[in-house]
Scaffold this active site. Structure first.
Site, PDB file in Angstrom:
ATOM      1  N   HIS A 382      -1.210   1.467  -5.435  1.00 30.51           N
ATOM      2  CA  HIS A 382      -2.248   1.038  -4.503  1.00 30.51           C
ATOM      3  C   HIS A 382      -3.400   2.026  -4.493  1.00 30.51           C
ATOM      4  O   HIS A 382      -3.194   3.225  -4.301  1.00 30.51           O
ATOM      5  CB  HIS A 382      -1.674   0.896  -3.085  1.00 30.51           C
ATOM      6  CG  HIS A 382      -2.662   0.285  -2.135  1.00 30.51           C
ATOM      7  ND1 HIS A 382      -3.007   0.836  -0.928  1.00 30.51           N
ATOM      8  CD2 HIS A 382      -3.407  -0.844  -2.243  1.00 30.51           C
ATOM      9  CE1 HIS A 382      -3.906   0.069  -0.331  1.00 30.51           C
ATOM     10  NE2 HIS A 382      -4.167  -0.950  -1.104  1.00 30.51           N
ATOM     11  N   HIS A 383      -4.606   1.517  -4.737  1.00 22.39           N
ATOM     12  CA  HIS A 383      -5.836   2.310  -4.657  1.00 22.39           C
ATOM     13  C   HIS A 383      -6.775   1.657  -3.641  1.00 22.39           C
ATOM     14  O   HIS A 383      -7.492   0.720  -4.002  1.00 22.39           O
ATOM     15  CB  HIS A 383      -6.550   2.328  -6.007  1.00 22.39           C
ATOM     16  CG  HIS A 383      -5.857   3.111  -7.078  1.00 22.39           C
ATOM     17  ND1 HIS A 383      -6.165   2.970  -8.407  1.00 22.39           N
ATOM     18  CD2 HIS A 383      -4.885   4.050  -7.017  1.00 22.39           C
ATOM     19  CE1 HIS A 383      -5.410   3.797  -9.133  1.00 22.39           C
ATOM     20  NE2 HIS A 383      -4.614   4.452  -8.307  1.00 22.39           N
ATOM     21  N   GLU A 384      -6.764   2.110  -2.422  1.00 18.58           N
ATOM     22  CA  GLU A 384      -7.790   1.656  -1.472  1.00 18.58           C
ATOM     23  C   GLU A 384      -8.966   2.615  -1.603  1.00 18.58           C
ATOM     24  O   GLU A 384      -8.812   3.814  -1.368  1.00 18.58           O
ATOM     25  CB  GLU A 384      -7.244   1.664  -0.036  1.00 18.58           C
ATOM     26  CG  GLU A 384      -8.276   1.374   1.042  1.00 18.58           C
ATOM     27  CD  GLU A 384      -9.027   0.057   0.815  1.00 18.58           C
ATOM     28  OE1 GLU A 384      -8.383  -0.995   0.881  1.00 18.58           O
ATOM     29  OE2 GLU A 384     -10.257   0.095   0.574  1.00 18.58           O
ATOM     30  N   HIS A 462      -8.516  -6.518  -4.281  1.00 14.98           N
ATOM     31  CA  HIS A 462      -8.924  -7.049  -2.972  1.00 14.98           C
ATOM     32  C   HIS A 462     -10.352  -6.603  -2.659  1.00 14.98           C
ATOM     33  O   HIS A 462     -10.763  -5.517  -3.050  1.00 14.98           O
ATOM     34  CB  HIS A 462      -7.961  -6.562  -1.885  1.00 14.98           C
ATOM     35  CG  HIS A 462      -6.674  -7.329  -1.880  1.00 14.98           C
ATOM     36  ND1 HIS A 462      -6.070  -7.785  -0.731  1.00 14.98           N
ATOM     37  CD2 HIS A 462      -5.896  -7.758  -2.907  1.00 14.98           C
ATOM     38  CE1 HIS A 462      -4.964  -8.432  -1.052  1.00 14.98           C
ATOM     39  NE2 HIS A 462      -4.825  -8.426  -2.364  1.00 14.98           N
ATOM     40  N   GLU A 463     -11.068  -7.439  -1.964  1.00 17.04           N
ATOM     41  CA  GLU A 463     -12.491  -7.210  -1.614  1.00 17.04           C
ATOM     42  C   GLU A 463     -13.346  -6.959  -2.865  1.00 17.04           C
ATOM     43  O   GLU A 463     -14.326  -6.213  -2.828  1.00 17.04           O
ATOM     44  CB  GLU A 463     -12.667  -6.035  -0.635  1.00 17.04           C
ATOM     45  CG  GLU A 463     -11.982  -6.204   0.686  1.00 17.04           C
ATOM     46  CD  GLU A 463     -10.539  -5.679   0.638  1.00 17.04           C
ATOM     47  OE1 GLU A 463     -10.284  -4.722  -0.108  1.00 17.04           O
ATOM     48  OE2 GLU A 463      -9.687  -6.246   1.336  1.00 17.04           O
ATOM     49  N   GLU A 481      -8.047 -11.088  -4.241  1.00 13.07           N
ATOM     50  CA  GLU A 481      -8.095 -11.724  -2.924  1.00 13.07           C
ATOM     51  C   GLU A 481      -9.458 -12.416  -2.791  1.00 13.07           C
ATOM     52  O   GLU A 481      -9.574 -13.590  -3.057  1.00 13.07           O
ATOM     53  CB  GLU A 481      -7.882 -10.660  -1.848  1.00 13.07           C
ATOM     54  CG  GLU A 481      -7.819 -11.220  -0.441  1.00 13.07           C
ATOM     55  CD  GLU A 481      -7.890 -10.111   0.579  1.00 13.07           C
ATOM     56  OE1 GLU A 481      -7.090 -10.116   1.500  1.00 13.07           O
ATOM     57  OE2 GLU A 481      -8.784  -9.233   0.453  1.00 13.07           O
ATOM     58  N   GLU A 487      -3.287 -11.881   5.789  1.00 16.67           N
ATOM     59  CA  GLU A 487      -3.409 -10.809   6.782  1.00 16.67           C
ATOM     60  C   GLU A 487      -4.155 -11.255   8.041  1.00 16.67           C
ATOM     61  O   GLU A 487      -3.911 -10.736   9.123  1.00 16.67           O
ATOM     62  CB  GLU A 487      -4.074  -9.587   6.152  1.00 16.67           C
ATOM     63  CG  GLU A 487      -5.489  -9.831   5.689  1.00 16.67           C
ATOM     64  CD  GLU A 487      -5.959  -8.847   4.613  1.00 16.67           C
ATOM     65  OE1 GLU A 487      -5.125  -8.426   3.808  1.00 16.67           O
ATOM     66  OE2 GLU A 487      -7.157  -8.537   4.598  1.00 16.67           O
TER      67      GLU A 487
HETATM   68  C1  NOJ Z   1      -7.484  -5.045   2.862  1.00 13.08           C
HETATM   69  C2  NOJ Z   1      -6.543  -5.738   1.944  1.00 13.08           C
HETATM   70  O1  NOJ Z   1      -6.846  -7.107   1.834  1.00 13.08           O
HETATM   71  C3  NOJ Z   1      -5.148  -5.544   2.461  1.00 13.08           C
HETATM   72  O2  NOJ Z   1      -4.242  -6.281   1.688  1.00 13.08           O
HETATM   73  C4  NOJ Z   1      -4.821  -4.088   2.487  1.00 13.08           C
HETATM   74  O3  NOJ Z   1      -3.577  -3.922   3.108  1.00 13.08           O
HETATM   75  C5  NOJ Z   1      -5.856  -3.295   3.292  1.00 13.08           C
HETATM   76  N1  NOJ Z   1      -7.173  -3.638   2.861  1.00 13.08           N
HETATM   77  C6  NOJ Z   1      -5.671  -1.796   3.116  1.00 13.08           C
HETATM   78  O4  NOJ Z   1      -5.937  -1.413   1.801  1.00 13.08           O
END
Ligand code: NOJ
Length: 683
Positions: A382-384, A462-463, A481, A487
């Site tokens: 996971h890379h946020e 995502h995003e 996504e 969510e």
């Molecule tokens: C938004 C993402 O859609 C979600 O899946 C994720 O858990 C959160 N950001 C944190 O990264």
């Protein structure tokens, strides 16, 4: 196979269209689709380029302008002559590495028109049209040339002039929450500036989807209604107002219009993929469609936190609990969010906060990754980035190398942040604000997908930027996504996604490509954690989303303890495939109901998923997709007699019957309900 195209006609025509009056001197070329369903006419009207589209001779797109405004030089939109034109037919069937259909036919007629300014700088530009029976694509090519040394596009002038006030399904562009809004259904006349895919239905029951294919080194196209029924390309600009920094030559993405007399025809059109380049990854053996569980929903429920402290979700112990669950039930990956430092405080405020290599102290990254491998499971990384892109780029080589060393084969990334972010500082140290979908970000995502491929890692973004079919070229770009996902059921202001949302999705967001919606929440009320929210569907409908939403990486999003309490639902989630030989649509009414059937790529099994909005209904499913000479055992998961999303969502009946291709199966869907069926040939 390339053969001469006989269906090209050179015609001279006079047309009186209010939006774009054509003069009597207009010179036109027409190209028809292989089965003569669609035709596209390109022409010059006093030197101004235009095109139009007909279906069986009836106008779908009235004459509409083409061209560009450029920075520092005259526009490239008038004063042209046709220097040359070429036509060809292409017909090939190619095989997807994974997908919703294994073998895809790419059959089109092409018209390439080479334009040159008739006087002055004599600059050149080509327009290429590919005409399929189920839609069209066209793009511009501006070659390198002496009189146009730098191409900075201030505006793309492409228009789409519709023939009436069609019904449109759209998500507004230039909003702070990017693509994360519920689709609006309005007359075309109420459309302002919107994202694509933009879906429409005409008064004559024709269905249209406007989108783009192969978005590479260019800005995302949104569509702006300029007047009446005319939409115009509106490219997301850079901070300095330039929309595309083209360098010395430009090949634009394909502008696409899919056209069908049923909504299902849009769903099973592979035009977007066909217009992308073939696969560039030689060895694809490591790219595997699969299912995953993870430390994720519990944070959205606020049972645990991404940040450190007592409620930290990503602990070694908790990760091992999910790995044990995955190993026991055959899930391939375990996603762990919140494993790395940087989540404490306002991580979502686009700060320079995250390390992509340093785990929190209570998370033994190496040990957990090894524990997963020892149990036949892999971590999903996971890379946020919190949209702090350059900060991420500084670390991403190390980040992907680390994951590769740990046996990780898929990474979920995130770009949480408002629509327009500080992504970089210019030479004077001034912050520059870029959109999530401008050329800056398109190019960033391209760098990430190529880097990930070098490390044998698949992506779940995502995003990010909307899907334009690049998965054909980069099959490690598996899913994304870029829409409202599961969510929002946990914390969205609406208290949960409205039942109609999931029946809009197949004909809106999903037309772009795979969607990591993260289905499979079986504990539909979570009063203990989030009393104001819930999942607004029946249990059977939640299962059906595995069929109606396509993703080669599908999550089983709920907590292990919730699955243990609902073993029947878990059984279905375990068995449902994520890679298909074929896909068909049995029923479709946008925003109302849909029934989709898919054939497993690894067996002769078929799966059916049917869902409805807040209204219960009866449908009849003819099973003519089954092999004619076989009997099938059908395991049915259906809404019980008293099921209702609001008052009785868990009422689900599981039954087995024998069917064949002549069976017409009655399907009863409760309000907010659904049904799934697995058909297995009787030996
Ligand atoms: C938004 C993402 O859609 C979600 O899946 C994720 O858990 C959160 N950001 C944190 O990264």
């Amino acid at each position: 196979m390339r053969t001469p195209l006989f269906s090209i006609l050179l015609v001279f025509m006079l047309s009186i269209i209010a939006a774009f009056p054509i003069t009597s001197t207009a010179q036109t070329h027409t190209v028809t689709s292989p089965e003569n369903v669609l035709s596209v006419t390109f022409g010059l009207n006093d030197g101004v380029p235009f095109y139009s589209v007909d279906r069986f001779g009836v106008p779908v797109i009235s004459p509409s302008r083409l061209g560009f405004q450029l920075q520092g030089t005259a526009p490239l939109d008038r004063n042209f002559r046709i220097a040359a034109h070429h036509t060809e037919t292409f017909d090939e069937t190619w095989t997807q590495v994974w997908g919703e259909k294994k073998h895809i036919r790419n059959h089109y007629n092409e018209l390439r028109v080479e334009l040159q300014e008739a006087e002055g700088a004599r600059r050149e530009m080509s327009v290429v049209f590919r005409v399929y029976d189920d839609g069209i694509g066209f793009r511009y090519e501006i070659p390198e040339q002496e009189n146009l040394p730098v191409i900075d596009i201030l505006d793309e002038l492409t228009e789409f002039t519709l023939t009436g006030n069609h019904t449109a399904w759209w998500v507004g562009a230039y909003q702070w929450n990017r693509f994360e809004y519920y689709p609006q259904e309005t007359p075309l006349s109420a459309v302002d500036t919107v994202h694509t895919p933009l879906t429409m239905k005409t008064a004559d029951d024709l269905y249209l989807s406007f989108h783009e294919a192969a978005l590479v080194d260019y800005s995302t196209m949104t569509l702006e209604r300029t007047e009446g029924y005319t939409l115009k390309a509106n490219l997301m600009p850079w901070a300095d107002g330039v929309r595309v920094k083209g360098g010395t030559s430009v090949i634009t993405p394909w502008r696409t219009i899919q056209i069908s007399d049923t909504p299902g025809g849009l769903f099973t059109s592979y035009l977007i993929l066909n217009l992308n380049e073939p696969n560039k990854i030689e060895d694809t053996s490591w790219i595997k469609p699969s299912k995953y569980v993870g430390i994720w929903w519990e944070m959205h429920l606020d049972k645990s936190t991404w940040g450190s402290g007592e409620k930290h979700g990503a602990t070694t112990e908790n990760a091992k609990r999910y790995i044990d669950f995955a190993a026991e039930h055959g899930f391939d990956h375990v996603l762990v969010e919140g494993w790395n430092t940087g989540w404490d405080g306002e991580w979502y405020a686009s700060g320079v906060v995250f390390s992509f290599t340093e785990p929190y102290e209570d998370f033994d990254l190496e040990g957990v990754a090894q524990y997963a491998l020892d149990n036949g499971v892999r971590l999903m990384g996971h890379h946020e980035t919190s949209a702090s892109v350059l900060h991420y780029e500084d670390q991403m080589e190390d980040a992907f190398a680390l994951y590769e060393r740990l046996g990780v084969r898929a990474v979920k990334s995130g770009y949480v942040g408002h629509g327009q972010e500080i992504f970089w500082l210019d030479d004077d140290g001034e912050p520059q604000y870029e959109w999530h979908h401008g050329q800056f970000m398109v190019n960033h995502h391209q760098r990430v997908v190529e880097l990930a491929a070098r490390h044998k890692i698949a992506l779940n973004v995502h995003e990010g930027v909307k899907d334009t079919g690049l998965r054909r070229t980069w099959p490690n770009l598996m899913t994304r996504e870029v829409a409202i996902g599961q969510e929002y059921n946990a914390w969205g202001e609406a208290g949960g996604n409205p039942p109609e949302y999931t029946v809009q999705l197949p004909f809106t967001r999903s037309l772009a490509g795979p969607f990591d919606y993260t289905p499979g929440v079986v504990d539909l009320h979570f009063d203990q954690y989030r009393p104001d929210n819930r999942i607004k569907s029946t249990l059977a409908k939640e299962l059906a989303l595995y069929i109606t939403i396509y993703s080669p990486l599908h999550m089983a999003a709920d907590l292990p303890e919730h699955y243990e309490a609902r073993p029947d639902a878990l059984e279905f989630i375990k068995m449902v495939p994520t890679d298909w030989y074929d896909t068909k649509v049995l029923h479709a009414s946008i925003g109302n109901y849909v029934t989709i059937v898919r054939k497993d790529v690894n067996s002769d099994d078929w799966y059916l998923g049917s869902i409805t909005d807040e209204n219960g209904r009866f449908l009849e499913a003819p099973l003519h997709f089954l092999d004619r000479d076989r009997e099938y055992n059908a395991i049915i998961y259906r809404d019980g007699h008293d099921a209702d999303w609001e008052s009785n969502p868990y009422d689900m009946v599981i039954e087995e019957i024998t069917v064949n291709a002549n069976t017409i199966l009655p399907i009863r869907l409760a309000a907010g309900g659904g049904q799934v069926i697995r058909f297995t040939p009787v030996p």
